[in-house]
Design a protein around this motif. Structure first.
Motif, mmCIF file in Angstrom:
data_model
loop_
_atom_site.group_PDB
_atom_site.id
_atom_site.type_symbol
_atom_site.label_atom_id
_atom_site.label_comp_id
_atom_site.label_asym_id
_atom_site.label_seq_id
_atom_site.Cartn_x
_atom_site.Cartn_y
_atom_site.Cartn_z
ATOM 1 N N ALA A 173 -20.366 -5.946 -0.345
ATOM 2 C CA ALA A 173 -20.096 -4.864 0.605
ATOM 3 C C ALA A 173 -19.594 -3.612 -0.094
ATOM 4 C CB ALA A 173 -19.067 -5.333 1.641
ATOM 5 N N ALA A 174 -19.109 -3.756 -1.328
ATOM 6 C CA ALA A 174 -18.579 -2.603 -2.054
ATOM 7 C C ALA A 174 -19.660 -1.803 -2.776
ATOM 8 C CB ALA A 174 -17.531 -3.065 -3.072
ATOM 9 N N ILE A 175 -20.883 -2.327 -2.843
ATOM 10 C CA ILE A 175 -21.946 -1.656 -3.597
ATOM 11 C C ILE A 175 -22.216 -0.231 -3.106
ATOM 12 C CG2 ILE A 175 -24.407 -1.691 -4.138
ATOM 13 C CD1 ILE A 175 -22.934 -3.567 -5.890
ATOM 14 N N PRO A 176 -22.362 0.012 -1.796
ATOM 15 C CA PRO A 176 -22.601 1.403 -1.369
ATOM 16 C C PRO A 176 -21.488 2.354 -1.790
ATOM 17 C CG PRO A 176 -23.144 -0.131 0.397
ATOM 18 C CD PRO A 176 -22.463 -0.936 -0.666
ATOM 19 N N ALA A 177 -20.243 1.906 -1.706
ATOM 20 C CA ALA A 177 -19.123 2.751 -2.130
ATOM 21 C C ALA A 177 -19.171 3.001 -3.633
ATOM 22 C CB ALA A 177 -17.799 2.096 -1.737
ATOM 23 N N GLY A 218 -19.423 -8.480 -21.161
ATOM 24 C CA GLY A 218 -18.830 -9.719 -20.676
ATOM 25 C C GLY A 218 -17.551 -9.474 -19.893
ATOM 26 N N TYR A 219 -16.817 -8.442 -20.280
ATOM 27 C CA TYR A 219 -15.633 -8.061 -19.507
ATOM 28 C C TYR A 219 -16.031 -7.421 -18.180
ATOM 29 C CZ TYR A 219 -11.881 -8.729 -23.009
ATOM 30 O OH TYR A 219 -10.951 -9.257 -23.873
ATOM 31 N N LEU A 220 -16.937 -6.462 -18.234
ATOM 32 C CA LEU A 220 -17.263 -5.666 -17.051
ATOM 33 C C LEU A 220 -17.856 -6.491 -15.925
ATOM 34 C CD1 LEU A 220 -18.802 -2.649 -18.971
ATOM 35 C CD2 LEU A 220 -16.707 -2.566 -17.603
ATOM 36 N N ILE A 221 -18.590 -7.535 -16.269
ATOM 37 C CA ILE A 221 -19.250 -8.350 -15.251
ATOM 38 C C ILE A 221 -18.367 -9.492 -14.765
ATOM 39 C CG2 ILE A 221 -20.360 -10.097 -16.720
ATOM 40 C CD1 ILE A 221 -22.969 -9.556 -15.143
ATOM 41 N N HIS A 222 -17.217 -9.679 -15.381
ATOM 42 C CA HIS A 222 -16.359 -10.815 -15.045
ATOM 43 C C HIS A 222 -15.777 -10.666 -13.634
ATOM 44 C CE1 HIS A 222 -13.027 -13.678 -15.142
ATOM 45 N NE2 HIS A 222 -13.728 -14.292 -16.084
ATOM 46 N N PRO A 223 -15.607 -11.782 -12.907
ATOM 47 C CA PRO A 223 -15.065 -11.716 -11.542
ATOM 48 C C PRO A 223 -13.707 -11.021 -11.441
ATOM 49 C CG PRO A 223 -16.015 -13.869 -11.927
ATOM 50 C CD PRO A 223 -16.055 -13.155 -13.249
ATOM 51 N N ARG A 224 -12.857 -11.179 -12.447
ATOM 52 C CA ARG A 224 -11.532 -10.537 -12.355
ATOM 53 C C ARG A 224 -11.669 -9.027 -12.359
ATOM 54 N NH1 ARG A 224 -7.794 -8.980 -10.737
ATOM 55 N NH2 ARG A 224 -5.569 -9.424 -11.075
ATOM 56 N N VAL A 225 -12.633 -8.514 -13.089
ATOM 57 C CA VAL A 225 -12.846 -7.072 -13.142
ATOM 58 C C VAL A 225 -13.548 -6.582 -11.884
ATOM 59 C CG1 VAL A 225 -14.051 -5.225 -14.389
ATOM 60 C CG2 VAL A 225 -12.831 -7.017 -15.663
ATOM 61 N N SER A 226 -14.589 -7.293 -11.465
ATOM 62 C CA SER A 226 -15.326 -6.849 -10.278
ATOM 63 C C SER A 226 -14.424 -6.852 -9.045
ATOM 64 C CB SER A 226 -16.558 -7.731 -10.047
ATOM 65 O OG SER A 226 -16.208 -9.076 -9.845
ATOM 66 N N ARG A 227 -13.515 -7.820 -8.956
ATOM 67 C CA ARG A 227 -12.605 -7.853 -7.805
ATOM 68 C C ARG A 227 -11.617 -6.703 -7.837
ATOM 69 N NH1 ARG A 227 -12.130 -14.183 -8.804
ATOM 70 N NH2 ARG A 227 -14.041 -14.813 -7.726
ATOM 71 N N ALA A 228 -11.151 -6.347 -9.025
ATOM 72 C CA ALA A 228 -10.236 -5.218 -9.127
ATOM 73 C C ALA A 228 -10.928 -3.917 -8.727
ATOM 74 C CB ALA A 228 -9.696 -5.123 -10.552
ATOM 75 N N VAL A 229 -12.157 -3.731 -9.177
ATOM 76 C CA VAL A 229 -12.905 -2.523 -8.836
ATOM 77 C C VAL A 229 -13.222 -2.497 -7.349
ATOM 78 C CG1 VAL A 229 -15.060 -1.255 -9.208
ATOM 79 C CG2 VAL A 229 -13.851 -2.261 -11.160
ATOM 80 N N THR A 277 -11.535 -3.878 -4.926
ATOM 81 C CA THR A 277 -10.302 -3.581 -4.191
ATOM 82 C C THR A 277 -9.990 -2.098 -4.241
ATOM 83 O OG1 THR A 277 -9.432 -5.802 -4.642
ATOM 84 C CG2 THR A 277 -7.832 -4.088 -4.046
ATOM 85 N N TRP A 278 -10.150 -1.485 -5.431
ATOM 86 C CA TRP A 278 -9.946 -0.041 -5.526
ATOM 87 C C TRP A 278 -10.929 0.725 -4.640
ATOM 88 C CZ3 TRP A 278 -13.548 3.317 -8.110
ATOM 89 C CH2 TRP A 278 -13.137 4.660 -8.136
ATOM 90 N N LEU A 279 -12.149 0.230 -4.524
ATOM 91 C CA LEU A 279 -13.155 0.879 -3.674
ATOM 92 C C LEU A 279 -12.872 0.680 -2.201
ATOM 93 C CD1 LEU A 279 -16.386 -0.048 -5.662
ATOM 94 C CD2 LEU A 279 -15.493 2.269 -5.321
ATOM 95 N N GLY A 280 -11.930 -0.222 -1.858
ATOM 96 C CA GLY A 280 -11.573 -0.465 -0.472
ATOM 97 C C GLY A 280 -12.228 -1.677 0.133
ATOM 98 N N PHE A 281 -12.790 -2.568 -0.713
ATOM 99 C CA PHE A 281 -13.463 -3.766 -0.233
ATOM 100 C C PHE A 281 -12.941 -4.994 -0.984
ATOM 101 C CE2 PHE A 281 -16.210 -0.212 0.625
ATOM 102 C CZ PHE A 281 -16.744 -0.473 1.867
#
Length: 312
Positions: free
Chosen positions: A38-42, A290-301, A303-307
């Motif tokens: 759901a965060a992809i459009p943002a 490997g860092y950028l695609i990791h779940p911990r990073v994607s979840r942080a991004v 959340t910042w995007l509002g999702f």
């Protein structure tokens, strides 16, 4: 409020700016698609700034006698991302999957853990850092270093976004985190500092900011205590991968606890992950993709995007 995502890469020879930028955004997009679609459009709507200094790195590394095959390296980076994108679930990034990677070894991180205190005691850490991170050692030469050109680029990117009143997140890999720290400090302590304009999220990946030799050379290390540390960040998340020797001292919350005690920042969190990147057929736990695609990073991004995603 408009959102701006600012990214800065790390050490080593780099592909041309457009190619590297495309790989970074593809890795982030793939992680979001997996964990918070759901965060992809943002993500596509937000302003994205990629701070690139690959030309300066190439200049320093070439002067040090280092070489690389640019075409082959770019192809291998693309192969690494293809393999990472083939992992469809967040739980595929757990220890058991990491342990099965070819060529996985903790020896470099072990040597960094054991050697760093001894090197510091003997005042030899600069030589060791120079072998591992020659661009950072050159950066410490000051204005004479081509690496110092990145300072102005970062300050402009961050300062412009904050000046617009944007909601800003910074993602910094490896020595890019050192440059980001110095830029944040300069922007918050300089003559044009604006204390009410803050970066919402600072995300450091594989950062050497916990290393004693690095801490002693940060731009604010020699100033009076009252002016030390950036005061323009709300939250800092530091992500360190198992066996990543660059961030062998993988916890920064303790090193920078004074930022919390002085109420310069709201929170500092450390996260330990398993980086599943494979380069040239071997595990590469420091790899940015490997860092950028990791779940911990994607979840942080996300959340910042509002999702904020639902935890698995």
């Amino acid at each position: 409020m408009s959102k701006t995502l600012i990214l800065i890469h790390g050490r080593g020879f780099k592909p041309p700016r457009e190619a590297l930028e495309s790989l970074w955004f593809a890795a982030l997009r793939a992680g979001l698609a997996r964990d918070a679609a759901a965060a992809i459009p943002a993500f596509e709507r937000c302003r994205r700034e990629f701070v690139y200094y690959g030309d300066e790195s190439r200049e320093v590394l070439a002067a040090a006698g280092r070489h690389h095959d640019a075409a082959l390296d770019l192809a291998d980076l693309r192969n690494a991302l293809t393999e990472l994108r083939a992992l469809p679930r967040s739980k595929d990034f757990r220890r058991e999957h990491y342990e099965r990677l070819p060529g996985k070894t903790p020896i470099k991180e072990f040597l960094a853990d054991v050697g760093a205190p001894a090197l510091a005691a003997l005042h030899l850490e600069g030589h060791a850092i120079g072998r591992l991170l020659p661009e950072l050692l050159d950066y410490w030469r000051g204005a004479a270093s081509p690496m110092r050109r990145v300072d102005a680029r970062l300050r402009e990117a961050v300062g412009t976004a904050l000046g617009r009143g944007d909601d800003v997140a910074i993602v910094a890999h490896c020595i890019g985190s050192v440059f980001a720290y110095n830029a944040l400090w300069a922007l918050s302590r300089g003559a044009a500092a604006s204390p009410d304009r803050k970066v919402a999220l600072w995300l450091t990946l594989g950062a050497p900011l916990g290393d004693e030799g690095v801490k002693r050379r940060l731009d604010d290390a020699g100033v009076e205590p009252a002016r030390r540390r950036p005061n323009n960040v709300v939250a800092w998340l530091n992500v360190a991968a198992e066996d990543d020797y660059v961030c062998h001292d993988d916890r920064v919350a303790g090193d920078y606890r004074d930022m919390l005690e002085r109420r310069l920042i709201s929170r500092i969190d450390d996260a330990r992950i398993y980086n599943l990147a494979v380069r040239y057929g071997r595990s590469n736990p420091h790899n940015a993709l490997g860092y950028l695609i990791h779940p911990r990073v994607s979840r942080a991004v996300a959340t910042w995007l509002g999702f904020p995603p639902i935890a698995p």
